[in-house]
Write a protein that holds these residues in place. Structure first.
Motif: not given
Length: 404
Positions: A22-26, A314-316, A319-325, A396-404
């Motif tokens: 789930a996190l590997q696209s980041s 929540m982690i993604l 991270a996108q907002q530059g916060g502390d994960i 949750p919508h984590v999948g929508s963040r995955r890169r193609a």
């Protein structure tokens, strides 16, 4: 101080690997720590257990890019038949009536783990294996982890540590997070049986005075999860194959013809175990490290995967907002958001176990009237079907963040 990882995941089973995917696209630097080798994990007897995947769980696996690699090994559940032994009450749930392809699927843990593990390797996610965690300490910026690899020691740091290391979680113990324990004084016997009649993708959940009996369609056979008292289970395990099958047949009946065993009998004690906290410092625990449920309704893995995708989302976002994960405030927010789902599922399974393992006449009458009404009231049945499919929980919508 040097930071080795953004997220260090302890546990290379389903929960840990799914989180990594789930996190590997980041752009986060991720690693997985696992005590056992891949070969040991693959050959573990625990891999034989049948997982009942709710429809909502399948949607999450699709979003994570996992389901297309696992679907070929899964058997769809088209109908669920629920009954109470010796009583008139029964109800049926149908995928056709709910307008879905299947109410859920049955797959062995080993097949799903193999599909997920292969994807982790293909993604090039770092794996520290075999290695075990022997120490954890958090400061304001990092969590510091001490690892043991055979004779060598390794010290690493991460902004966030995730304990996805199962019911005997080392991370939970090192964090000194206490557990609440409810002993059911029951044992689950698991086996696989062939039936004379084809299963036609029908799953059965039959409640008895000593606990539920589940038959889940699995390939051409049925995966059996039979809950008995400790004493009964001990005797059933000592019985000959013929004696065991005769007892199983007496409990279920001959709706599917005669049974024959196609896999060895195994057993495990049943209890409700729940951690009193989901996090400490800059470390959080998920899946079976937090909750272990009675197998009735097959909700354990489904609940655990919702932990995974909620945390990943929540982690993604952070991270996108530059916060502390790894900030304790973020982990507190995660725990707060997961609390309702945990409470709902745990209270439901606990109540079902107690309600359907009681032969008081008033309770037996009430639950059978309830089952009969469920079978005739469309709104009530639809609600139960959505619960069985895991569609009542927030998705949750984590999948929508995955890169193609």
């Amino acid at each position: 101080m040097k930071q080795d990882y953004d997220v260090l995941i302890v546990g290379g089973g389903l929960a840990g690997n799914c989180l990594a995917l789930a996190l590997q696209s980041s752009h986060l630097k991720i690693a997985i720590v696992e005590t056992n080798t891949r070969e040991q994990l693959h050959n573990s007897p625990a891999g034989d257990r049948a997982l009942a995947l709710a429809s909502g769980t399948v949607k999450m696996l699709e979003a994570l890019g996992i389901w297309s690699h696992a679907k070929a090994f899964a058997t769809p559940i088209k109908t669920i038949h629920i009954s109470d032994q010796g009583h008139f009450g029964k109800t049926r749930l149908s995928a056709k009536k709910e307008g879905v392809e299947a109410l859920g699927y049955v797959i062995t843990a080993r097949d799903l783990e193999a599909a997920v593990g292969q994807l982790v390797e293909q993604a090039g996610i770092e794996q520290i294996c075999p290695a075990r965690v022997i120490g954890i300490a958090s400061d304001e910026q990092f969590t510091h982890i001490s690892l043991k690899q055979q004779e060598a020691s390794l010290n690493v740091s991460a902004r966030l540590v995730v304990g996805a290391d199962g019911g005997q979680s080392t991370v939970r113990k090192l964090l000194e997070i206490e557990q609440e324990l409810t002993e059911y004084q029951q044992t689950a016997i698991v086996a696989t049986v062939k039936t004379e009649l084809a299963h036609e993708n029908v799953a059965y959940e039959r409640f008895t005075s000593s606990g539920p009996l589940a038959l889940l369609p699995f390939k051409q056979d049925y995966a059996v999860v039979w809950t008995r008292t400790k004493e009964d289970a001990e005797q059933l395990l000592m019985d000959s194959e013929e004696e065991f099958l005769a007892s199983l047949q007496a409990c279920f009946g001959y709706k599917l013809g005669r049974f024959s065993l196609t896999a060895p009998r195994r057993s495990f004690p049943l209890s409700l175990i729940r951690a009193k906290s989901m996090y400490s410092g800059r470390a959080v625990i998920i899946g079976n490290a937090v909750h272990q449920l009675h197998p009735v309704a097959g909700q354990g893995f489904n609940l655990g995967l919702r932990d995974v995708v909620q945390l990943a989302e929540m982690i993604l976002n952070e991270a996108q907002q530059g916060g502390d994960i790894g900030a304790p405030a973020l982990l507190e927010q995660y725990a707060s958001q997961r609390q309702k789902d945990h409470d709902t599922v745990i209270n439901f399974t606990d109540s079902v176990v107690k309600l359907f393992s009681n032969e008081w006449l008033s309770l037996a009458a009430a639950r059978n009237v309830g089952l009969a009404l469920l079978d005739t009231i469309p709104g009530a049945k639809k609600h139960l079907a959505r619960y069985a499919m895991g569609l009542n929980a927030r998705m949750p919508h984590v999948g929508s963040r995955r890169r193609a």
